[in-house]
Design a protein around this motif. Structure first.
Motif, PDB file in Angstrom:
ATOM      1  N   ALA A 141       0.845  -1.202   0.000  1.00 28.67           N
ATOM      2  CA  ALA A 141       0.000   0.000   0.000  1.00 28.67           C
ATOM      3  C   ALA A 141       0.875   1.244   0.000  1.00 28.67           C
ATOM      4  CB  ALA A 141      -0.921   0.003   1.214  1.00 28.67           C
ATOM      5  N   ILE A 142       0.437   2.240  -0.754  1.00 30.12           N
ATOM      6  CA  ILE A 142       1.140   3.522  -0.813  1.00 30.12           C
ATOM      7  C   ILE A 142       0.494   4.460   0.194  1.00 30.12           C
ATOM      8  CG2 ILE A 142       1.729   5.488  -2.275  1.00 30.12           C
ATOM      9  CD1 ILE A 142       1.525   3.621  -4.692  1.00 30.12           C
ATOM     10  N   PRO A 143       1.249   5.005   1.121  1.00 32.02           N
ATOM     11  CA  PRO A 143       0.652   5.913   2.105  1.00 32.02           C
ATOM     12  C   PRO A 143       0.338   7.264   1.487  1.00 32.02           C
ATOM     13  CG  PRO A 143       3.017   5.855   2.392  1.00 32.02           C
ATOM     14  CD  PRO A 143       2.699   4.838   1.313  1.00 32.02           C
ATOM     15  N   GLY A 144      -0.513   8.017   2.151  1.00 32.65           N
ATOM     16  CA  GLY A 144      -0.869   9.350   1.671  1.00 32.65           C
ATOM     17  C   GLY A 144      -1.069  10.299   2.839  1.00 32.65           C
ATOM     18  N   SER A 145      -1.588  11.455   2.544  1.00 27.71           N
ATOM     19  CA  SER A 145      -1.836  12.454   3.583  1.00 27.71           C
ATOM     20  C   SER A 145      -2.932  11.975   4.534  1.00 27.71           C
ATOM     21  CB  SER A 145      -2.268  13.777   2.940  1.00 27.71           C
ATOM     22  OG  SER A 145      -2.796  14.658   3.913  1.00 27.71           O
ATOM     23  N   GLY A 199      -7.995   4.019   3.370  1.00 28.73           N
ATOM     24  CA  GLY A 199      -8.002   2.587   3.128  1.00 28.73           C
ATOM     25  C   GLY A 199      -6.592   2.016   3.124  1.00 28.73           C
ATOM     26  N   CYS A 200      -5.649   2.747   2.505  1.00 24.24           N
ATOM     27  CA  CYS A 200      -4.249   2.312   2.495  1.00 24.24           C
ATOM     28  C   CYS A 200      -3.686   2.260   3.907  1.00 24.24           C
ATOM     29  CB  CYS A 200      -3.411   3.246   1.627  1.00 24.24           C
ATOM     30  SG  CYS A 200      -3.807   3.182  -0.134  1.00 24.24           S
ATOM     31  N   HIS A 201      -3.970   3.284   4.681  1.00 22.61           N
ATOM     32  CA  HIS A 201      -3.446   3.328   6.048  1.00 22.61           C
ATOM     33  C   HIS A 201      -4.014   2.188   6.887  1.00 22.61           C
ATOM     34  CE1 HIS A 201      -2.658   7.924   5.486  1.00 22.61           C
ATOM     35  NE2 HIS A 201      -1.835   7.151   4.794  1.00 22.61           N
ATOM     36  N   GLN A 202      -5.305   1.921   6.735  1.00 20.74           N
ATOM     37  CA  GLN A 202      -5.923   0.825   7.465  1.00 20.74           C
ATOM     38  C   GLN A 202      -5.286  -0.511   7.088  1.00 20.74           C
ATOM     39  OE1 GLN A 202      -8.071   0.910   9.946  1.00 20.74           O
ATOM     40  NE2 GLN A 202      -8.083  -1.317  10.099  1.00 20.74           N
ATOM     41  N   LEU A 203      -5.018  -0.676   5.802  1.00 14.12           N
ATOM     42  CA  LEU A 203      -4.426  -1.924   5.322  1.00 14.12           C
ATOM     43  C   LEU A 203      -3.005  -2.090   5.866  1.00 14.12           C
ATOM     44  CD1 LEU A 203      -5.553  -4.138   3.476  1.00 14.12           C
ATOM     45  CD2 LEU A 203      -4.292  -3.089   1.603  1.00 14.12           C
ATOM     46  N   ILE A 204      -2.252  -0.993   5.924  1.00 14.26           N
ATOM     47  CA  ILE A 204      -0.892  -1.047   6.473  1.00 14.26           C
ATOM     48  C   ILE A 204      -0.932  -1.469   7.940  1.00 14.26           C
ATOM     49  CG2 ILE A 204       1.104   0.378   7.101  1.00 14.26           C
ATOM     50  CD1 ILE A 204       0.501   1.985   4.480  1.00 14.26           C
ATOM     51  N   LYS A 205      -1.928  -0.973   8.661  1.00 20.95           N
ATOM     52  CA  LYS A 205      -2.071  -1.350  10.072  1.00 20.95           C
ATOM     53  C   LYS A 205      -2.354  -2.832  10.251  1.00 20.95           C
ATOM     54  CE  LYS A 205      -3.979   3.146  11.468  1.00 20.95           C
ATOM     55  NZ  LYS A 205      -5.211   3.827  11.927  1.00 20.95           N
ATOM     56  N   THR A 206      -2.983  -3.443   9.242  1.00 18.13           N
ATOM     57  CA  THR A 206      -3.396  -4.844   9.379  1.00 18.13           C
ATOM     58  C   THR A 206      -2.506  -5.818   8.610  1.00 18.13           C
ATOM     59  OG1 THR A 206      -5.006  -4.544   7.582  1.00 18.13           O
ATOM     60  CG2 THR A 206      -5.804  -4.258   9.829  1.00 18.13           C
ATOM     61  N   GLY A 207      -1.325  -5.364   8.195  1.00 15.94           N
ATOM     62  CA  GLY A 207      -0.374  -6.313   7.634  1.00 15.94           C
ATOM     63  C   GLY A 207       0.191  -6.014   6.269  1.00 15.94           C
ATOM     64  N   ALA A 208      -0.325  -5.009   5.557  1.00  9.82           N
ATOM     65  CA  ALA A 208       0.232  -4.686   4.244  1.00  9.82           C
ATOM     66  C   ALA A 208       1.594  -4.015   4.391  1.00  9.82           C
ATOM     67  CB  ALA A 208      -0.715  -3.767   3.485  1.00  9.82           C
ATOM     68  N   THR A 209       2.417  -4.144   3.366  1.00  9.65           N
ATOM     69  CA  THR A 209       3.741  -3.526   3.360  1.00  9.65           C
ATOM     70  C   THR A 209       3.652  -2.118   2.789  1.00  9.65           C
ATOM     71  OG1 THR A 209       4.813  -5.670   3.048  1.00  9.65           O
ATOM     72  CG2 THR A 209       6.103  -3.713   2.480  1.00  9.65           C
ATOM     73  N   LEU A 210       4.141  -1.152   3.532  1.00 12.78           N
ATOM     74  CA  LEU A 210       4.186   0.230   3.054  1.00 12.78           C
ATOM     75  C   LEU A 210       5.285   0.337   2.003  1.00 12.78           C
ATOM     76  CD1 LEU A 210       4.143   3.419   5.272  1.00 12.78           C
ATOM     77  CD2 LEU A 210       5.776   3.186   3.402  1.00 12.78           C
TER      78      LEU A 210
END
Length: 382
Positions: free
Chosen positions: A259-263, A271-282
């Motif tokens: 997932a690509i983070p954003g502001s 959605g990206c931030h939530q996914l990073i919290k649950t195991g996706a690689t930033l």
């Protein structure tokens, strides 16, 4: 009757669907045996039309309307250049066989061999920001140059940007549809679908020819997108979106998820931030994805420094925006410029594709961020 015809005939029974199909096949061993031995307890739960279809098949076998439809569908596909693959075919995509109860049959328009390429799915919001679209296009182009096929869903927004990016990178891209492969949806992307086919890609669906796009079809489509791919990249997504579901399916299928983070002020980044919290690689670069997946990433094409360097006022604005979304008031404080001056600069930089307006302020586009990086060590114009 071969396995493909039996598979299609069994799925043709109204009320069976993929889930019941697999329960029957797992119990009886193959689709033909399952078709011949539909249990009466299950048959009684099916619509009256399906009961009538099956009883006719049990009497007439290969001369029944059920088998006739399957054979006619195979002929229609052959006549229109559509290949059919059922789960018992050696050419069925290997990665897709690894998911629980994969699509029993695939309709493929285009280069069916493309399904055997290492694939990365890129998904995201239909109403993405300019930054989200730029990121999808840029990542797709770089990963395509590295030898990955780019898989997505042909939707508006990020999906279309990913397909176009892959084509721009002279790569292969595959579109999985929530309609029949002869019913392009959305219609706006018909020319993009033709470009995909013309450049060695493919359109894929598990739905029969003539099937219209319906809401119930898209979760099934999303499951195929993630199932075909080694990994899934989420570029932008709201908290409750189909693309976020695709990424979560990928996690369930033991695929790599990026997932690509954003502001924090951009709702399309949540959605990206939530996914990073649950195991996706930033991730911040395509090289990070390719390295993790073991791809042979060629060095991305080096960006050239723009001929027209920003003046000090523009550079001050770019520097202020590197931290994320900023309001005009905040930018005035950061740069020491009055709001009147800023409005003219912001408009010019927006027209140059360096920044974009959002609710609450402005943020850099992907081009603007690259521009900032490229001129960071270059003397500014007076």
């Amino acid at each position: 009757m071969d396995g493909l015809t039996a598979c299609m005939a069994l799925l043709r029974l109204e009320g069976i669907g993929p889930s019941r199909y697999w329960r029957l096949v797992e119990h009886f061993g193959n689709p033909l045996a399952a078709l011949r031995q539909v249990p009466s307890a299950l048959l009684d739960t099916l619509p009256v039309r399906a009961q009538s279809q099956w009883r006719e098949f049990s009497r007439l076998n290969t001369r029944s309307a059920l088998v006739a439809w399957a054979e006619e569908e195979r002929t229609r596909c052959a006549d229109s250049g559509v290949q059919l693959l059922w789960h018992g075919d050696p050419s069925y995509p290997a990665l897709l066989t690894e998911i629980s109860r994969p699509p029993p049959v695939l309709y493929i328009r285009g280069a069916h061999r493309a399904l055997g390429l290492p694939q990365i799915a890129i998904v995201g919001a239909r109403r993405a920001t300019t930054t989200g679209l730029d990121n999808a296009c840029a990542f797709a182009a770089e990963l395509a140059r590295a030898g990955f096929a780019i898989t997505s869903g042909l939707a508006l927004g990020v999906d279309a940007a990913a397909h176009r990016g892959a084509l721009r990178g002279s790569g292969t891209t595959l579109a999985v549809l929530g309609s029949g492969v002869d019913r392009i949806y959305p219609r706006h992307n018909r020319s993009l679908a033709e470009d995909i086919l013309a450049n060695g890609g493919a359109l894929i669906s598990e739905l029969p020819l003539g099937s219209n796009a319906e809401a119930k079809n898209f979760p099934r489509r999303n499951r195929i997108i993630s199932g075909l791919s080694m990994g899934v990249l989420l570029t932008e997504a709201a908290l409750h979106s189909g693309s976020l579901i695709t990424a979560r399916l990928a996690l369930e299928q033991n695929r790599e998820v990026f997932a690509i983070p954003g502001s924090i002020h951009n709702p399309m980044a949540r959605g990206c931030h939530q996914l990073i919290k649950t195991g996706a690689t930033l991730v911040e670069t395509s090289a990070e994805i390719a390295t993790q997946l073991g791809g042979l990433l060629a060095e991305p094409a080096t960006e050239t420094v723009p001929e027209a360097l920003p003046d000090r006022r523009q550079q001050a604005l770019v520097d202020a925006l590197t931290g994320g979304l900023r309001s005009i008031e905040q930018l005035a404080l950061d740069t020491g410029q009055n709001p009147g001056e800023l409005m003219g600069l912001l408009l010019q930089m927006e027209l140059d594709g360096l920044l974009e307006p959002l609710p609450g302020g402005y943020q850099l586009t992907a081009r603007g961020a690259t521009y900032c990086h490229l001129v960071a060590s270059t003397p500014m114009a007076e």
